[in-house]
Design an enzyme around this catalytic site. Structure first.
Site, short mmCIF file in Angstrom:
data_model
loop_
_atom_site.label_atom_id
_atom_site.label_comp_id
_atom_site.label_asym_id
_atom_site.label_seq_id
_atom_site.Cartn_x
_atom_site.Cartn_y
_atom_site.Cartn_z
N THR A 1 -5.05 -3.18 5.27
CA THR A 1 -4.53 -1.83 5.06
C THR A 1 -5.11 -0.84 6.07
O THR A 1 -6.22 -1.07 6.59
CB THR A 1 -4.91 -1.38 3.63
OG1 THR A 1 -4.73 0.01 3.51
CG2 THR A 1 -6.37 -1.68 3.30
N ASP A 2 -4.41 0.26 6.29
CA ASP A 2 -4.96 1.33 7.14
C ASP A 2 -6.09 2.08 6.43
O ASP A 2 -6.81 2.85 7.06
CB ASP A 2 -3.86 2.31 7.59
CG ASP A 2 -3.17 3.02 6.44
OD1 ASP A 2 -3.41 2.67 5.27
OD2 ASP A 2 -2.36 3.93 6.72
N GLU A 3 -6.24 1.84 5.11
CA GLU A 3 -7.27 2.57 4.37
C GLU A 3 -8.68 2.17 4.80
O GLU A 3 -9.64 2.88 4.50
CB GLU A 3 -7.08 2.36 2.86
CG GLU A 3 -5.73 2.90 2.40
CD GLU A 3 -5.55 2.93 0.89
OE1 GLU A 3 -6.53 3.10 0.17
OE2 GLU A 3 -4.40 2.77 0.45
N TYR B 1 -11.63 -0.17 -3.29
CA TYR B 1 -10.54 -1.01 -2.75
C TYR B 1 -10.65 -1.11 -1.23
O TYR B 1 -10.70 -2.23 -0.67
CB TYR B 1 -9.17 -0.44 -3.15
CG TYR B 1 -8.03 -0.97 -2.30
CD1 TYR B 1 -7.66 -2.31 -2.37
CD2 TYR B 1 -7.33 -0.14 -1.42
CE1 TYR B 1 -6.63 -2.81 -1.57
CE2 TYR B 1 -6.29 -0.63 -0.64
CZ TYR B 1 -5.95 -1.97 -0.70
OH TYR B 1 -4.93 -2.46 0.07
N LYS C 1 -11.48 -4.34 1.24
CA LYS C 1 -10.56 -4.82 2.28
C LYS C 1 -11.25 -4.77 3.65
O LYS C 1 -11.07 -5.67 4.47
CB LYS C 1 -9.27 -3.98 2.31
CG LYS C 1 -8.34 -4.18 1.13
CD LYS C 1 -7.78 -5.58 0.99
CE LYS C 1 -6.81 -5.96 2.07
NZ LYS C 1 -6.14 -7.27 1.77
N1 LIG Z 1 0.97 -1.89 -1.01
C1 LIG Z 1 0.67 -1.32 0.15
O1 LIG Z 1 1.15 -0.20 0.41
C2 LIG Z 1 -0.21 -2.03 1.16
C3 LIG Z 1 -0.37 -1.46 2.41
C4 LIG Z 1 -1.13 -2.14 3.36
C5 LIG Z 1 -1.71 -3.35 3.05
N2 LIG Z 1 -1.57 -3.89 1.82
C6 LIG Z 1 -2.20 -5.20 1.56
O2 LIG Z 1 -1.12 -6.14 1.44
C7 LIG Z 1 -1.46 -7.15 0.51
C8 LIG Z 1 -0.41 -7.23 -0.57
O3 LIG Z 1 -0.30 -5.95 -1.22
P1 LIG Z 1 0.70 -5.73 -2.44
O4 LIG Z 1 0.95 -4.28 -2.54
O5 LIG Z 1 1.83 -6.68 -2.33
O6 LIG Z 1 -0.25 -6.17 -3.65
P2 LIG Z 1 0.16 -6.59 -5.13
O7 LIG Z 1 -0.97 -6.12 -6.00
O8 LIG Z 1 1.55 -6.16 -5.46
O9 LIG Z 1 0.17 -8.19 -5.09
C9 LIG Z 1 -1.00 -8.95 -4.99
C10 LIG Z 1 -0.66 -10.39 -5.32
O10 LIG Z 1 -1.86 -11.17 -5.17
C11 LIG Z 1 -2.00 -12.02 -6.31
N3 LIG Z 1 -3.44 -12.23 -6.54
C12 LIG Z 1 -4.37 -11.31 -6.91
N4 LIG Z 1 -5.57 -11.91 -7.04
C13 LIG Z 1 -5.40 -13.21 -6.71
C14 LIG Z 1 -6.28 -14.34 -6.63
N5 LIG Z 1 -7.57 -14.23 -6.95
N6 LIG Z 1 -5.78 -15.53 -6.24
C15 LIG Z 1 -4.45 -15.66 -5.93
N7 LIG Z 1 -3.58 -14.64 -6.02
C16 LIG Z 1 -4.04 -13.43 -6.39
C17 LIG Z 1 -1.35 -11.25 -7.45
O11 LIG Z 1 -0.97 -12.11 -8.52
C18 LIG Z 1 -0.16 -10.60 -6.75
O12 LIG Z 1 0.96 -11.45 -6.76
C19 LIG Z 1 -2.85 -6.80 -0.03
O13 LIG Z 1 -3.79 -7.57 0.65
C20 LIG Z 1 -3.01 -5.32 0.30
O14 LIG Z 1 -4.36 -5.00 0.51
C21 LIG Z 1 -0.83 -3.25 0.85
#
Ligand SMILES: NC(=O)c1ccc[n+]([C@@H]2O[C@H](COP(=O)([O-])OP(=O)(O)OC[C@H]3O[C@@H](n4cnc5c(N)ncnc54)[C@H](O)[C@@H]3O)[C@@H](O)[C@H]2O)c1
Length: 360
Positions: A133-135, A167, A171
């Site tokens: 993430t950019d965070e 969080y 990350k």
């Molecule tokens: N949502 C955003 O805006 C955003 C932006 C930038 C980066 N990200 C990154 O992208 C990735 C996905 O984000 P998202 O919004 O889809 O998250 P999300 O919370 O919707 O999905 C996370 C998934 O990971 C699975 N999970 C969690 N813990 C687990 C474990 N211990 N073992 C196996 N699976 C596990 C969950 O069941 C879920 O399906 C993350 O790494 C997040 O940091 C998200």
């Protein structure tokens, strides 16, 4: 290519899996623990696909990871599994440390063991792509704090890390682990850091679906502080396209920032959603004259970052990627999707979550 996607039942992971399955060159192993945030109903195209395998596995479980790697023999790994919601990390940081740090360490070690034993051709082409993430960069000066005419800075791949929340700190730590495994063990890795995503299949506690669903229910639309915080919004399908480009064409050891060039204040996002709903659902719940009347300002999130904004020029220059959706087209598609997919979000709301909290 056989691509192992961790977290493929989550919001962004499911978009990646749908995107990969739409291309007959790829097959997918979706490895997901199915926490409250995971939902296999977000991948309808997987249901009858012979190019899809689901493994309900925790990334902290080294024995299970070894089994999946040895049975599935993936060509590439895209690591998205994480605890991802900032507000939850403030309420309970433990799960974030465990999954995002211990889990990433555990899958890096399993990957290293697997990669070490690969034949030379497959070993050279292998990539471990860590999705972040950019965070991790902390926050940027807000236009309200900057003198007129002064340029507003953006996050680049060289920006120093300064995470604010449990969080983003977890990350940031996982990004460092991935880079250390590349430098120390030569594991071919790539890191991407992306801005705020929005779009279909988003868990309803995040800002965009939260506002849509609360407005449709005639409930308050809570906005943190004065709503002036700025985020750079990217449509999730554009992010999925970018990630597939990175894992298949990106350079070993590189970092790529991904963003939508859509800086918006939170309050602007809420106004845009209210205005779209006025147009698309003019018949409102009893007692509601205008969706905007439901906006309620609530106590700010502790440590709230004031502005994020991404310089994504490396993605354009090196990988010829640009977002296809503007904020306006993406938001319209998103509202339309929530209107047409009540069954999906009603089932999600039937679980643990009850339209309770707001985050972005
Ligand atoms: N949502 C955003 O805006 C955003 C932006 C930038 C980066 N990200 C990154 O992208 C990735 C996905 O984000 P998202 O919004 O889809 O998250 P999300 O919370 O919707 O999905 C996370 C998934 O990971 C699975 N999970 C969690 N813990 C687990 C474990 N211990 N073992 C196996 N699976 C596990 C969950 O069941 C879920 O399906 C993350 O790494 C997040 O940091 C998200």
């Amino acid at each position: 290519m056989k691509i192992l996607v961790t977290g493929g039942a989550g919001f962004i992971g499911s978009a990646v899996v749908r995107h990969l399955l739409a291309d007959t060159d790829h097959s997918v192993v979706n490895l997901d623990k199915l926490t409250y945030a995971g939902n296999t109903e977000s991948i309808p195209s997987a249901l009858h696909s012979p190019r899809y395998v689901f493994e309900q596995v925790d990334i902290c479980d080294a024995v299970e990871l070894d089994r999946v790697f040895s049975e599935q023999q993936p060509d590439l790994i895209m690591h998205l599994a994480a605890e991802s919601h900032v507000d939850r990390s403030i309420d309970g940081p433990g799960a974030f440390i465990h999954t995002n740090l211990v889990g990433t360490y555990t899958i890096l070690e399993a990957t290293r063991k697997y990669w070490t034993g690969l034949p030379p051709g497959k070993k050279a082409a292998f990539r471990f792509h860590h999705i972040s993430t950019d965070e991790v960069y902390g926050d940027l000066p807000h236009p309200d704090e900057i003198s007129k005419g002064e340029a507003l800075p953006l996050f680049t791949e060289e920006t120093s890390y300064a995470p604010s929340s449990p969080y983003s700190a977890s990350k940031a730590g996982s990004d460092h682990l991935v880079r250390a495994w590349q430098r120390t063990y030569g594991l071919p890795t790539i890191v991407t850091n992306c801005s705020n995503n929005y779009g279909p299949y988003h868990f309803p506690e995040k800002l965009v679906p939260h506002i849509i669903l609360n407005a449709l229910a005639g409930k308050a639309l809570p906005v943190y502080g004065d709503g002036s915080q700025i985020r750079d919004w990217l449509y999730v399908e554009d992010h999925a396209r970018a990630l597939v480009k990175v894992v298949t064409q990106g350079e070993d050891g590189e970092t790529y920032n991904i963003g939508g060039h859509n800086e918006k204040r939170n309050i602007e996002v809420v106004h845009i959603l209210c205005d779209l709903l006025e147009e698309m659902v003019p018949t409102k719940p009893a007692g509601v004259n205008a969706y905007r009347d439901l906006i309620t300002f609530v106590k700010d999130r502790p440590g709230h970052d004031v502005r994020y904004a991404i310089d994504a020029s490396k993605m354009t220059r090196d990988l010829d990627w640009n977002p296809q959706e503007t904020f306006e087209t993406g938001m319209r598609k998103t509202v339309q999707w929530y209107l047409e997919n009540k069954e999906w979000w009603n089932r999600v709301l039937g679980g643990e979550y009850r339209l309770g909290r707001l985050g972005n």
